[in-house]
Scaffold this motif. Structure first.
Motif, short mmCIF file in Angstrom:
data_model
loop_
_atom_site.label_atom_id
_atom_site.label_comp_id
_atom_site.label_asym_id
_atom_site.label_seq_id
_atom_site.Cartn_x
_atom_site.Cartn_y
_atom_site.Cartn_z
N ALA A 1 24.13 35.12 51.33
CA ALA A 1 25.26 35.99 51.66
C ALA A 1 24.81 37.44 51.87
N MET A 2 23.91 37.92 51.03
CA MET A 2 23.46 39.31 51.18
C MET A 2 22.65 39.50 52.46
N VAL A 3 21.84 38.52 52.84
CA VAL A 3 21.10 38.62 54.10
C VAL A 3 22.08 38.64 55.27
N ALA A 4 23.07 37.75 55.24
CA ALA A 4 24.05 37.71 56.33
C ALA A 4 24.83 39.02 56.41
N LEU A 5 25.30 39.53 55.26
CA LEU A 5 26.03 40.79 55.26
C LEU A 5 25.13 41.97 55.65
N GLY A 6 23.87 41.91 55.27
CA GLY A 6 22.93 42.96 55.66
C GLY A 6 22.73 42.99 57.16
N ILE A 7 22.68 41.83 57.79
CA ILE A 7 22.55 41.78 59.24
C ILE A 7 23.81 42.35 59.90
N VAL A 8 24.99 41.97 59.37
CA VAL A 8 26.24 42.51 59.92
C VAL A 8 26.26 44.02 59.76
N ASN A 9 25.85 44.52 58.59
CA ASN A 9 25.82 45.96 58.34
C ASN A 9 24.84 46.66 59.28
N LEU A 10 23.70 46.05 59.51
CA LEU A 10 22.70 46.64 60.41
C LEU A 10 23.21 46.71 61.84
N VAL A 11 23.88 45.66 62.28
CA VAL A 11 24.36 45.61 63.66
C VAL A 11 25.54 46.55 63.89
#
Length: 107
Positions: A27-37
């Motif tokens: 979940a943190m990796v997925a949210l981190g990608i969303v945050n980065l994008v």
């Protein structure tokens, strides 16, 4: 806590911890990608707030489980859940409820 297949309760605790940790990381990796994008060039990393508020209850739960395991091992007089009890199924609970109602009517 339910002990499956005659295994040790610590094995179930470790398995549960690993499952929760894996869900957290995914979940943190997925949210981190969303945050980065979606982040603006000078924007905040809001994913860190999510991580903080997810880690705190998880750490408290882990601490409580560790204290419970230590107390169980020491033979604590505190009322702790038995590690050998099996959970009652819904059909067993329904049968027990019907039996209790029958017994009350007879009394």
């Amino acid at each position: 806590m339910v002990v499956r297949d005659g295994g040790a309760p610590n094995a179930d605790l470790r398995r549960g911890l690993l499952i929760h940790a894996a869900v957290f990381v995914i979940a943190m990796v997925a949210l981190g990608i969303v945050n980065l994008v979606t982040r603006e060039p000078d924007g905040d990393w809001w994913v860190l707030w999510v991580a903080e508020f997810w880690i705190l209850p998880g750490a408290l739960h882990l601490f409580g489980a560790a204290i419970g395991a230590v107390l169980r091992r020491l033979g604590s007089p505190l009322p702790l859940p038995s590690t050998s009890d099996q959970q009652t199924s819904a059909s067993d609970r329904g049968r027990l409820d019907r039996q209790t109602r029958r017994d009350r009517r007879r009394a």
